[in-house]
Design a protein around this motif. Structure first.
Motif, short mmCIF file in Angstrom:
data_model
loop_
_atom_site.label_atom_id
_atom_site.label_comp_id
_atom_site.label_asym_id
_atom_site.label_seq_id
_atom_site.Cartn_x
_atom_site.Cartn_y
_atom_site.Cartn_z
N TYR A 1 0.78 -1.26 -0.07
CA TYR A 1 -0.05 0.07 -0.04
C TYR A 1 0.98 1.31 -0.11
O TYR A 1 2.20 1.29 0.64
CB TYR A 1 -0.81 0.02 1.32
CG TYR A 1 -1.96 -1.25 0.98
CD1 TYR A 1 -3.12 -1.32 0.66
CD2 TYR A 1 -1.25 -2.23 1.79
CE1 TYR A 1 -3.72 -2.38 0.76
CE2 TYR A 1 -2.04 -3.37 2.06
CZ TYR A 1 -3.24 -3.50 1.35
OH TYR A 1 -4.04 -4.77 1.48
N LEU B 1 -0.36 9.93 -6.61
CA LEU B 1 -0.91 8.84 -5.91
C LEU B 1 -1.41 9.31 -4.47
O LEU B 1 -1.48 10.80 -4.20
CB LEU B 1 0.26 7.96 -5.49
CG LEU B 1 0.91 7.34 -6.47
CD1 LEU B 1 1.93 6.16 -6.18
CD2 LEU B 1 -0.12 6.48 -7.50
N ARG B 2 -2.03 8.75 -3.94
CA ARG B 2 -2.85 8.70 -2.44
C ARG B 2 -2.27 7.80 -1.60
O ARG B 2 -2.11 6.88 -1.85
CB ARG B 2 -4.55 8.82 -2.54
CG ARG B 2 -4.72 9.86 -3.82
CD ARG B 2 -4.93 11.43 -3.43
NE ARG B 2 -5.60 12.03 -4.45
CZ ARG B 2 -5.04 12.50 -5.48
NH1 ARG B 2 -3.90 12.36 -5.86
NH2 ARG B 2 -5.65 13.37 -6.43
N VAL C 1 0.14 0.25 -9.46
CA VAL C 1 -0.88 0.77 -8.63
C VAL C 1 -2.30 0.32 -9.27
O VAL C 1 -2.30 0.60 -10.38
CB VAL C 1 -0.78 2.25 -8.38
CG1 VAL C 1 -1.68 2.86 -7.37
CG2 VAL C 1 0.75 2.62 -7.82
N ASP C 2 -3.22 0.17 -8.60
CA ASP C 2 -4.62 -0.28 -9.03
C ASP C 2 -5.12 1.05 -9.35
O ASP C 2 -6.14 0.79 -10.30
CB ASP C 2 -5.42 -0.81 -7.68
CG ASP C 2 -5.24 -2.21 -7.64
OD1 ASP C 2 -4.07 -2.81 -8.05
OD2 ASP C 2 -5.76 -2.83 -6.54
N LEU C 3 -4.93 2.15 -9.13
CA LEU C 3 -5.51 3.46 -9.60
C LEU C 3 -5.27 3.54 -11.05
O LEU C 3 -6.17 4.04 -11.90
CB LEU C 3 -4.80 4.58 -8.95
CG LEU C 3 -5.48 6.10 -9.35
CD1 LEU C 3 -6.61 6.36 -9.11
CD2 LEU C 3 -4.32 7.11 -8.65
N TYR C 4 -3.97 3.29 -11.58
CA TYR C 4 -3.58 3.32 -13.07
C TYR C 4 -3.53 1.98 -13.63
O TYR C 4 -3.54 1.91 -14.92
CB TYR C 4 -2.23 4.21 -13.06
CG TYR C 4 -2.13 5.41 -12.65
CD1 TYR C 4 -2.69 6.42 -13.14
CD2 TYR C 4 -1.45 5.67 -11.39
CE1 TYR C 4 -2.81 7.77 -12.66
CE2 TYR C 4 -1.47 7.03 -11.07
CZ TYR C 4 -2.02 8.08 -11.51
OH TYR C 4 -2.05 9.36 -11.05
N LEU D 1 -3.57 3.69 -1.24
CA LEU D 1 -3.78 3.04 -2.21
C LEU D 1 -3.20 1.48 -2.42
O LEU D 1 -2.09 1.54 -2.12
CB LEU D 1 -3.26 3.81 -3.76
CG LEU D 1 -4.13 5.20 -3.92
CD1 LEU D 1 -3.48 5.98 -5.22
CD2 LEU D 1 -5.66 4.85 -3.83
N SER D 2 -3.77 0.72 -3.18
CA SER D 2 -3.31 -0.79 -3.28
C SER D 2 -2.42 -0.81 -4.54
O SER D 2 -2.80 -0.44 -5.41
CB SER D 2 -4.69 -1.70 -3.31
OG SER D 2 -5.61 -1.77 -2.30
N THR D 3 -1.28 -1.74 -4.01
CA THR D 3 -0.16 -1.86 -5.23
C THR D 3 0.14 -3.18 -5.27
O THR D 3 -0.16 -4.14 -4.43
CB THR D 3 0.74 -0.79 -4.98
OG1 THR D 3 1.37 -1.32 -3.83
CG2 THR D 3 0.54 0.52 -4.66
N TYR E 1 2.14 11.40 -12.06
CA TYR E 1 1.23 10.35 -11.83
C TYR E 1 0.82 10.57 -10.25
O TYR E 1 1.41 9.45 -9.57
CB TYR E 1 1.48 9.19 -12.25
CG TYR E 1 1.76 8.91 -13.81
CD1 TYR E 1 0.41 9.19 -14.87
CD2 TYR E 1 2.97 8.71 -14.09
CE1 TYR E 1 0.85 8.83 -15.95
CE2 TYR E 1 3.29 8.42 -15.78
CZ TYR E 1 2.43 8.63 -16.64
OH TYR E 1 2.36 8.62 -17.74
#
Length: 397
Positions: free
Chosen positions: A60, A339-340, A280-283, A343-345, A337
């Protein structure tokens, strides 16, 4: 039909059957070779790729969470930042009612000016006592000269013995007066000798009290210690806050890292300095962050839990533990890019190079995080205190 014209049993089907068996053996051999090739390919892939990396999706994004709190008690009169907003270091985020602090500052300002004038008065008094000592010395000299003139006359019986006795008493009185004046001068000089007015202990004490009052007045405007994004704002207008009370959180998103929780069985080949890939799940798979192992945790997650497990019991069940591995991220990629925190990675560490250390060396010589917004307050307080002192010194008017 005669017996010689009847074909022998099985003579007509042998050739096709032998052909089918040959084809079947060929297919089986091909299939076997395919499986062998797959096995060899899998082994080579494991030997040169999979065994040279460690992968986990229990990872994370983490970062500093700077909790903003009040340094002085007060009532909130304004909130100047809200969740998700960007703030800069030194920016005023919350204001407290300044009435009490302003009154205390005014008293401290008057006390500092009064202290300067009192030290000036003590300096003048020391000079006054010095003059008194000089006068007492003259009086003693006159009394001693008068006694010296009268003593020969007593031998000739030219004067009465009482006059000589009075002269001796005058000398003793002058000596006592000189001793008293000398002691008074010494006591007065003890308060002012060795320093100028600005460096006098009384002035320095009043100056420290003024600095404290000035800083408390300035701290009614609560500023951001670092730049970042506001989160978890809990402060409201009208609330009475106390020193140390959490008001909101500032998260600097330019300084993030990943905590990858690897199983204890995966740590054998992980070393500090090894490169890592972070997805990262975000991207999703569109962006792959470049990282580097910068440290391994000093204990498992369960060891630092609020309620650590009690394994010394009859119902013990072995559970594979995980140890956090910190992965530093590229600042340029973070800027491009963002992130926060949380976040899950998925993290893949390349363990080809295993020459690095497993544990970090000596502590860093540079600060992990720092701010100078509070140091600037002290500098301003000192400047104003010096101005008050200068305004009350001789020749300032």
């Amino acid at each position: 039909m005669s017996d010689s014209q009847i074909p022998a049993a099985g003579s007509t089907g042998d050739a096709p059957k032998n052909g089918n068996n040959g084809k079947r053996r060929t297919v089986l051999v091909v299939i076997a070779l395919v499986f062998v090739a797959i096995g060899v390919a899998w082994y080579l892939l494991w030997l040169f790729v999979w065994s040279q990396r460690e992968v986990t999706d229990d990872a994370y994004v983490a970062g500093n969470q700077v909790m903003l709190s009040a340094q002085v008690p007060g009532t909130v009169i304004a909130v100047l930042a809200d969740d998700t907003q960007r703030v800069e270091a030194g920016q005023v985020l919350v204001k407290l009612d300044p009435t009490d602090a302003d009154l205390a500052l005014a008293k401290a300002k008057s006390a500092l000016a009064n202290a300067v004038r009192q030290v000036r008065q003590q300096t003048e008094m020391a000079s006054q006592y010095d003059a008194a000592v000089a006068a007492r010395k003259l009086e003693l000299s006159r009394a001693q000269a008068d006694l010296a003139r009268r003593q020969p006359l007593l031998a000739d019986k030219a004067i009465a013995p009482e006059e000589v006795a009075h002269a001796r008493e005058a000398v003793d009185t002058a000596k006592a007066a000189l001793d008293l004046a000398t002691r008074q001068a010494a006591a007065s000089h003890a308060l002012v000798d060795g320093t100028d007015v600005a460096s006098n202990a009384s002035v320095l004490q009043a100056k420290a009290a003024f600095r404290e009052a000035w800083i408390n007045a300035e701290r009614n405007a609560i500023v951001a210690p670092i730049g970042g994004y506001v989160a978890q704002r809990s402060v409201q207008v009208g609330s009475r806050v106390q020193p140390g009370q959490a008001l909101l959180t500032i998260i600097p998103l330019h300084d993030l890292w990943v905590d990858a929780n690897y199983k204890e069985s995966q740590l054998g080949h992980i070393r500090i300095g090894q490169p890592a890939k972070v997805e990262v799940d975000l991207y999703g798979g569109n962006v792959e962050f470049e990282g580097k192992v910068v440290g391994l945790g000093a204990g498992t997650g369960s060891s630092f839990a609020l309620l650590p497990p009690q394994n010394a019991s009859g119902n013990w069940i072995k559970v594979v533990q995980r140890v956090p591995v910190r992965i530093a991220l590229d600042a340029r990629q973070l800027e491009k890019y963002p992130l926060r925190v949380g976040l899950s990675t998925a993290v893949t560490v390349d363990t080809h190079d295993r020459s690095g250390p497993m544990l970090a060396g000596a502590g860093a010589t540079t600060a992990v995080a720092q701010t100078d917004v509070y140091a600037r307050d002290i500098a301003k307080a000192d400047a104003e205190a010096e101005a008050i002192i200068a305004a009350n010194l001789p020749g300032s008017h």
